[in-house]
Design a protein around this motif. Structure first.
Motif, PDB file in Angstrom:
ATOM      1  N   SER A 178      13.204 112.790 139.477  1.00  0.00           N
ATOM      2  CA  SER A 178      13.056 113.612 140.676  1.00  0.00           C
ATOM      3  C   SER A 178      14.321 113.724 141.525  1.00  0.00           C
ATOM      4  N   ASP A 179      15.404 113.079 141.120  1.00  0.00           N
ATOM      5  CA  ASP A 179      16.618 113.086 141.944  1.00  0.00           C
ATOM      6  C   ASP A 179      17.860 112.962 141.071  1.00  0.00           C
ATOM      7  N   THR A 180      18.918 113.651 141.482  1.00  0.00           N
ATOM      8  CA  THR A 180      20.193 113.570 140.784  1.00  0.00           C
ATOM      9  C   THR A 180      21.328 113.615 141.799  1.00  0.00           C
ATOM     10  N   LEU A 181      22.375 112.861 141.551  1.00  0.00           N
ATOM     11  CA  LEU A 181      23.534 112.892 142.437  1.00  0.00           C
ATOM     12  C   LEU A 181      24.341 114.167 142.257  1.00  0.00           C
TER      13      LEU A 181
ATOM     14  N   ALA B  25      33.597 113.279 158.040  1.00  0.00           N
ATOM     15  CA  ALA B  25      32.422 113.650 158.828  1.00  0.00           C
ATOM     16  C   ALA B  25      31.381 114.278 157.909  1.00  0.00           C
ATOM     17  N   SER B  26      30.189 114.458 158.455  1.00  0.00           N
ATOM     18  CA  SER B  26      29.136 115.121 157.689  1.00  0.00           C
ATOM     19  C   SER B  26      28.527 116.220 158.540  1.00  0.00           C
ATOM     20  N   HIS B  27      28.028 117.239 157.873  1.00  0.00           N
ATOM     21  CA  HIS B  27      27.433 118.374 158.554  1.00  0.00           C
ATOM     22  C   HIS B  27      25.939 118.186 158.787  1.00  0.00           C
ATOM     23  N   TRP B  28      25.338 117.254 158.084  1.00  0.00           N
ATOM     24  CA  TRP B  28      23.925 116.935 158.245  1.00  0.00           C
ATOM     25  C   TRP B  28      23.723 115.497 157.798  1.00  0.00           C
ATOM     26  N   PRO B  29      22.524 114.933 157.989  1.00  0.00           N
ATOM     27  CA  PRO B  29      22.306 113.527 157.600  1.00  0.00           C
ATOM     28  C   PRO B  29      22.665 113.294 156.125  1.00  0.00           C
ATOM     29  N   VAL B  30      23.234 112.133 155.876  1.00  0.00           N
ATOM     30  CA  VAL B  30      23.691 111.806 154.523  1.00  0.00           C
ATOM     31  C   VAL B  30      22.878 110.664 153.941  1.00  0.00           C
ATOM     32  N   ARG B  31      22.927 110.560 152.643  1.00  0.00           N
ATOM     33  CA  ARG B  31      22.290 109.434 151.956  1.00  0.00           C
ATOM     34  C   ARG B  31      23.200 108.228 152.087  1.00  0.00           C
ATOM     35  N   ASP B  32      22.657 107.134 152.565  1.00  0.00           N
ATOM     36  CA  ASP B  32      23.449 105.922 152.764  1.00  0.00           C
ATOM     37  C   ASP B  32      24.089 105.436 151.477  1.00  0.00           C
ATOM     38  N   ASP B  33      23.336 105.475 150.372  1.00  0.00           N
ATOM     39  CA  ASP B  33      23.880 104.988 149.101  1.00  0.00           C
ATOM     40  C   ASP B  33      25.079 105.809 148.658  1.00  0.00           C
TER      41      ASP B  33
ATOM     42  N   ARG C 118      33.826 114.219 142.851  1.00  0.00           N
ATOM     43  CA  ARG C 118      33.578 114.631 141.465  1.00  0.00           C
ATOM     44  C   ARG C 118      32.885 113.527 140.683  1.00  0.00           C
ATOM     45  N   GLU C 119      33.365 112.285 140.848  1.00  0.00           N
ATOM     46  CA  GLU C 119      32.763 111.158 140.144  1.00  0.00           C
ATOM     47  C   GLU C 119      31.298 110.986 140.529  1.00  0.00           C
ATOM     48  N   ILE C 120      30.982 111.153 141.796  1.00  0.00           N
ATOM     49  CA  ILE C 120      29.593 111.054 142.254  1.00  0.00           C
ATOM     50  C   ILE C 120      28.743 112.125 141.574  1.00  0.00           C
ATOM     51  N   ARG C 121      29.263 113.352 141.536  1.00  0.00           N
ATOM     52  CA  ARG C 121      28.498 114.468 140.962  1.00  0.00           C
ATOM     53  C   ARG C 121      28.212 114.284 139.482  1.00  0.00           C
ATOM     54  N   ILE C 122      29.135 113.701 138.728  1.00  0.00           N
ATOM     55  CA  ILE C 122      28.940 113.614 137.282  1.00  0.00           C
ATOM     56  C   ILE C 122      28.315 112.297 136.841  1.00  0.00           C
ATOM     57  N   ASP C 123      28.074 111.371 137.773  1.00  0.00           N
ATOM     58  CA  ASP C 123      27.502 110.073 137.434  1.00  0.00           C
ATOM     59  C   ASP C 123      25.986 110.185 137.285  1.00  0.00           C
ATOM     60  N   ALA C 124      25.531 110.230 136.048  1.00  0.00           N
ATOM     61  CA  ALA C 124      24.096 110.356 135.786  1.00  0.00           C
ATOM     62  C   ALA C 124      23.384 109.007 135.769  1.00  0.00           C
TER      63      ALA C 124
END
Length: 88
Positions: free
Chosen positions: A68-71, A18-26, A56-62
């Motif tokens: 203007s945006d970072t995962l 589940a999510s607590h607020w709207p999420v990014r589709d990608d 973790r993989e999402i967070r470190i994937d540059a």
């Protein structure tokens, strides 16, 4: 959220993402597919551990970052919560 989650559990679900607020589709698509791949390839991991590794993989994937945006920013990965027993 709790009422909706409860309805899924009454219907037989053991876990719910589940999510607590709207999420990014990608990010949602990448994270869910990757968590399933990790769980499939590492049967000793719980669903929660596979989900944490995917996060973790999402967070470190540059590779998807821009000026203007970072995962790595919590708006990409923090909305997600795995609810349930976390077992295989």
């Amino acid at each position: 959220l709790s009422g909706l989650a409860r309805a899924f559990f009454y219907a037989g679900a053991r876990n719910l993402l589940a999510s607590h607020w709207p999420v990014r589709d990608d990010v949602a698509a990448r994270m869910t597919v990757r968590a399933i791949e990790i769980a499939r390839d590492n049967p000793a991991l719980s669903r929660a551990e596979a989900f944490a590794q995917a996060m973790r993989e999402i967070r470190i994937d540059a590779s998807q970052d821009s000026d203007s945006d970072t995962l790595a920013h919590p708006n990409a990965w923090a909305p997600f919560t795995l609810i349930g027993d976390g077992t295989r």
